[in-house]
Design a protein around this motif. Sequence first.
Motif, PDB file in Angstrom:
ATOM      1  N   HIS A 174      79.272  13.404  24.706  1.00 29.87           N
ATOM      2  CA  HIS A 174      78.093  14.243  24.735  1.00 29.87           C
ATOM      3  C   HIS A 174      76.925  13.265  24.802  1.00 29.87           C
ATOM      4  CE1 HIS A 174      74.877  16.882  23.525  1.00 29.87           C
ATOM      5  NE2 HIS A 174      75.688  17.919  23.552  1.00 29.87           N
ATOM      6  N   GLN A 177      73.753  13.418  22.467  1.00 34.18           N
ATOM      7  CA  GLN A 177      74.049  13.142  21.063  1.00 34.18           C
ATOM      8  C   GLN A 177      74.391  11.672  20.853  1.00 34.18           C
ATOM      9  OE1 GLN A 177      73.424  15.603  19.192  1.00 34.18           O
ATOM     10  NE2 GLN A 177      73.885  14.647  17.221  1.00 34.18           N
ATOM     11  N   VAL A 181      72.660   9.208  18.141  1.00 27.47           N
ATOM     12  CA  VAL A 181      73.308   8.313  17.176  1.00 27.47           C
ATOM     13  C   VAL A 181      72.791   6.885  17.350  1.00 27.47           C
ATOM     14  CG1 VAL A 181      75.506   7.259  16.518  1.00 27.47           C
ATOM     15  CG2 VAL A 181      75.394   9.701  16.976  1.00 27.47           C
ATOM     16  N   LYS A 309      85.948   5.962  23.243  1.00 32.95           N
ATOM     17  CA  LYS A 309      87.384   5.978  23.528  1.00 32.95           C
ATOM     18  C   LYS A 309      87.697   5.997  25.020  1.00 32.95           C
ATOM     19  CE  LYS A 309      88.972   7.703  19.202  1.00 32.95           C
ATOM     20  NZ  LYS A 309      88.951   6.288  18.785  1.00 32.95           N
ATOM     21  N   GLU A 312      91.362   6.655  26.020  1.00 30.45           N
ATOM     22  CA  GLU A 312      91.789   8.039  25.863  1.00 30.45           C
ATOM     23  C   GLU A 312      91.214   8.918  26.975  1.00 30.45           C
ATOM     24  OE1 GLU A 312      91.320   9.465  21.878  1.00 30.45           O
ATOM     25  OE2 GLU A 312      91.818  11.528  22.502  1.00 30.45           O
ATOM     26  N   ARG A 316      93.640  11.240  28.899  1.00 27.59           N
ATOM     27  CA  ARG A 316      93.461  12.690  28.880  1.00 27.59           C
ATOM     28  C   ARG A 316      93.094  13.251  30.246  1.00 27.59           C
ATOM     29  NH1 ARG A 316      93.058  15.688  24.299  1.00 27.59           N
ATOM     30  NH2 ARG A 316      93.183  14.514  22.347  1.00 27.59           N
ATOM     31  N   TYR A 335      85.621  18.306  27.399  1.00 28.93           N
ATOM     32  CA  TYR A 335      86.236  17.734  26.211  1.00 28.93           C
ATOM     33  C   TYR A 335      85.374  16.554  25.771  1.00 28.93           C
ATOM     34  CZ  TYR A 335      89.756  16.181  22.984  1.00 28.93           C
ATOM     35  OH  TYR A 335      90.415  15.838  21.847  1.00 28.93           O
ATOM     36  N   PHE A 336      84.573  16.771  24.745  1.00 25.43           N
ATOM     37  CA  PHE A 336      83.689  15.707  24.295  1.00 25.43           C
ATOM     38  C   PHE A 336      84.440  14.691  23.459  1.00 25.43           C
ATOM     39  CE2 PHE A 336      80.160  18.918  24.806  1.00 25.43           C
ATOM     40  CZ  PHE A 336      79.593  18.265  25.891  1.00 25.43           C
ATOM     41  N   MET A 337      84.254  13.453  23.788  1.00 21.66           N
ATOM     42  CA  MET A 337      84.870  12.371  23.026  1.00 21.66           C
ATOM     43  C   MET A 337      84.081  12.148  21.735  1.00 21.66           C
ATOM     44  SD  MET A 337      87.462  10.824  24.278  1.00 21.66           S
ATOM     45  CE  MET A 337      88.313  12.189  25.006  1.00 21.66           C
ATOM     46  N   PRO A 338      84.747  11.616  20.724  1.00 23.01           N
ATOM     47  CA  PRO A 338      84.006  11.264  19.512  1.00 23.01           C
ATOM     48  C   PRO A 338      83.000  10.153  19.801  1.00 23.01           C
ATOM     49  CG  PRO A 338      86.262  10.481  19.402  1.00 23.01           C
ATOM     50  CD  PRO A 338      86.172  11.371  20.599  1.00 23.01           C
ATOM     51  N   ILE A 339      81.955  10.114  19.002  1.00 21.25           N
ATOM     52  CA  ILE A 339      80.941   9.068  19.146  1.00 21.25           C
ATOM     53  C   ILE A 339      81.222   8.043  18.059  1.00 21.25           C
ATOM     54  CG2 ILE A 339      78.478   8.558  19.098  1.00 21.25           C
ATOM     55  CD1 ILE A 339      78.094  11.601  19.836  1.00 21.25           C
ATOM     56  N   ASP A 340      82.038   7.067  18.377  1.00 17.70           N
ATOM     57  CA  ASP A 340      82.500   6.130  17.359  1.00 17.70           C
ATOM     58  C   ASP A 340      81.499   5.016  17.115  1.00 17.70           C
ATOM     59  OD1 ASP A 340      84.884   7.457  16.888  1.00 17.70           O
ATOM     60  OD2 ASP A 340      85.860   6.466  18.571  1.00 17.70           O
ATOM     61  N   ILE A 341      81.357   4.652  15.852  1.00 18.48           N
ATOM     62  CA  ILE A 341      80.445   3.578  15.466  1.00 18.48           C
ATOM     63  C   ILE A 341      81.277   2.362  15.077  1.00 18.48           C
ATOM     64  CG2 ILE A 341      78.675   2.864  13.831  1.00 18.48           C
ATOM     65  CD1 ILE A 341      78.058   5.896  13.474  1.00 18.48           C
ATOM     66  N   GLN A 351      90.539   1.731  17.807  1.00 16.56           N
ATOM     67  CA  GLN A 351      91.440   2.085  18.906  1.00 16.56           C
ATOM     68  C   GLN A 351      90.603   2.481  20.095  1.00 16.56           C
ATOM     69  OE1 GLN A 351      93.471   5.227  17.005  1.00 16.56           O
ATOM     70  NE2 GLN A 351      94.991   3.914  16.022  1.00 16.56           N
TER      71      GLN A 351
ATOM     72  N   GLU B 345      74.978  12.579  12.200  1.00 12.70           N
ATOM     73  CA  GLU B 345      74.693  12.682  13.624  1.00 12.70           C
ATOM     74  C   GLU B 345      75.955  12.744  14.490  1.00 12.70           C
ATOM     75  OE1 GLU B 345      73.184  10.563  11.591  1.00 12.70           O
ATOM     76  OE2 GLU B 345      71.241  11.563  11.523  1.00 12.70           O
ATOM     77  N   ASN B 346      76.998  12.048  14.098  1.00 15.86           N
ATOM     78  CA  ASN B 346      78.172  12.045  14.979  1.00 15.86           C
ATOM     79  C   ASN B 346      79.297  12.955  14.490  1.00 15.86           C
ATOM     80  OD1 ASN B 346      79.408  10.655  12.916  1.00 15.86           O
ATOM     81  ND2 ASN B 346      79.913   8.834  14.120  1.00 15.86           N
ATOM     82  N   PHE B 349      81.413  15.631  16.583  1.00 11.02           N
ATOM     83  CA  PHE B 349      82.383  15.256  17.600  1.00 11.02           C
ATOM     84  C   PHE B 349      83.557  14.471  17.046  1.00 11.02           C
ATOM     85  CE2 PHE B 349      78.188  15.690  19.454  1.00 11.02           C
ATOM     86  CZ  PHE B 349      78.437  16.712  20.347  1.00 11.02           C
ATOM     87  N   GLN B 351      87.096  13.569  15.681  1.00  7.98           N
ATOM     88  CA  GLN B 351      88.453  14.095  15.803  1.00  7.98           C
ATOM     89  C   GLN B 351      89.228  13.674  14.582  1.00  7.98           C
ATOM     90  OE1 GLN B 351      89.484  12.142  19.357  1.00  7.98           O
ATOM     91  NE2 GLN B 351      88.708  13.755  20.693  1.00  7.98           N
TER      92      GLN B 351
END
Lengths: 352, 352
Positions: A174, A177, A181, A309, A312, A316, A335-341, A351, B345-346, B349, B351
């Motif tokens: 997204h 968003q 972040v 990701k 992924e 996917r 399909y929104f991917m996570p927003i990883d920090i 990962q 904020e995150n 999303f 998972q």
Amino acid sequence: MEKENTYYGVKEIARRANVSIATVDRVLHNRSGVSEKTKKKINDIIKELDYQPNILASRLASKKIISLAVLLPRVSEETDFWEAPMKGVTRADSEIKKYGVQVTTFYFDLNDPATFNEQAAAILNGDFKGVLLAPSFIEESRKFIRSCREKRIPFVFIDSDLPDEDNLCYIGPHLFQSGYVGAKLSTYRLKEKHKVAVVNISKETDGYNYLQIEEGFRSYFKDHDLPIEIIRIDIKDTDSLSVTRDLTRALHKDDDIEAIFVTNSRVFSVAAFLEKSKRSDISLIGYDYLKENIAYLNTEQIDFLICHKPEEQGYRGLMALYQTLVLGAPVEKTYFMPIDIITKENQAFYQN
Amino acid sequence: MEKENTYYGVKEIARRANVSIATVDRVLHNRSGVSEKTKKKINDIIKELDYQPNILASRLASKKIISLAVLLPRVSEETDFWEAPMKGVTRADSEIKKYGVQVTTFYFDLNDPATFNEQAAAILNGDFKGVLLAPSFIEESRKFIRSCREKRIPFVFIDSDLPDEDNLCYIGPHLFQSGYVGAKLSTYRLKEKHKVAVVNISKETDGYNYLQIEEGFRSYFKDHDLPIEIIRIDIKDTDSLSVTRDLTRALHKDDDIEAIFVTNSRVFSVAAFLEKSKRSDISLIGYDYLKENIAYLNTEQIDFLICHKPEEQGYRGLMALYQTLVLGAPVEKTYFMPIDIITKENQAFYQN
DNA sequence: TATATTTACGGGTACGTACCCGGCATCTTA
DNA sequence: TAAGATGCCGGGTACGTACCCGTAAATATA
């Protein structure tokens, strides 16, 4: 220990309908050669039994193979980001290969839209049943998917989106968003609260994705009433020299920048510049789990990385095509991917 | 469009070895009735061709079913954390059910070790071929897995580890590093750099996992030469009243605590307490993506949540058993989950 | 009415593996 | 040396579905 016999198969359907297995099969694949009457009778029984075909047996018996095309940027010396989605694609490929799916990959050069067009044309010439692509070049992608639509070939976007197109699905962040972040993380070490810079290093500096990210970035400061000036820096040429030149100029003009947010994976080139300039006072936030970026994360030249990701996404994306084309199952439109920090401390376990 | 014939099957092996398919099959499943000589010949050909059995055909032809047991904490009113691993287990179950795997789940009460023993006994009585468990109670788990080992039943740990046991694998966080990340996040809003508290709310306050996390937490401050006093607060009773009582006492004793790190998912009860006490000056870090925790994340009573993908733990745990028992493929001895950082904020999303 | 064509359906085999059953050697034992 | 036991192996069927081929009946055409 016997397998439970809760599942009914075509045999049972055929028995109940007083027809042969072949006729049931014809109805299941709605092939011709069945009268409306028997067709209805069989369909009713299928519904009544809630028949679920045995995928194992189905794929085993079928000789059909399904060809899919993948269109992604080539891994360059400048950035190996696209290695990750390719890994995901390869993983998916090896999983579904035995089910009769064949994947062909086409690469284009992120610095040359013409290569995109070439490869896209090659795909349209081949007999592919589905396409996975990263729409890095907006206009070129628009043109390509128009042809796909005409040929009724479903396509999946990853990494960035193209709005208002009837794709099969979008798998990626997204974007708004994600920028939001990024803004929060930019405030981590902010002191005087003067200026932050948002840097875009790319041929396509006014693409949809970039605009979305920047909008999210700005919104964070607006939402939190932070009276911070946001400097936008566009760097069209992605080589190290151009980056150095443009950044030098920008930091000369605004010497009180406290944080830099790079909108893509090329944050390492900014880190290299800051290191050479001995500017450890500027916090740096960027994207993606690349070797170069991680190195600067460990030397603390980069404070945070955001990651979506990528592997992924590739996995996917291909699986989405597999699901629709082979299994005939519906897939989510977006399909929104996570927003990883990612920080220095947790990077070892990330990962991609 | 024909399927490529790159795969060789038993038929080809039989042809090359001048034996029947049945004999090849006997070798593949090392059943008796094959002379050493032909056995060797066939095994050589198998290696040479890098034979990969067609799982589809194999499971289709086989009538055997494999029973697996899952032993997890019951979802209580106090915390629904264990819903997530169960979701993963269910997802894995539905994926592998068609391959002849049957999963039975046993639940125990996190406040009552006796229930663990009961359920463990029930598993040992049943004819299970593998066990997935969360070793929440150290001693009880030790006893249980000893019996498993005697019966040659492989077992997989998720969520927390039991060191020095020859389990099939551990799937969960690197506990030390997780505490280390927690410490870094605790310094986010630190001002005077006085005191931080590490809070453990659990019946088992001196378990291996807790100690590992706390050690990681303390190491961060040591590594960064931060002269901060770390207050340890143990709360043995997990109900809201006990938490309130113990925290009131602790915060009275040390009123200059600037950050609280809760070592498990019960951080929401601390958040509730802080909210009632109107202490928004204390930053709060804890674990897990629970509805209650997310609510406090959104009101900014909680600053950060750390999460270790509980659903994936359940999924992967069951898949690890499936891989060894059904596919006969080796699995990694330990699989560390990512240490995910969740913010207001995150979170949308994430998972789980 | 005789012949050609279409419609509607069943028989049967194949996919790759599991495993039962039965047979032919070779070996024991009286 | 004959009868049984044992070791070693092949034939063949089943798993559930896909799909080719053949055919009888229904319909169209002459």
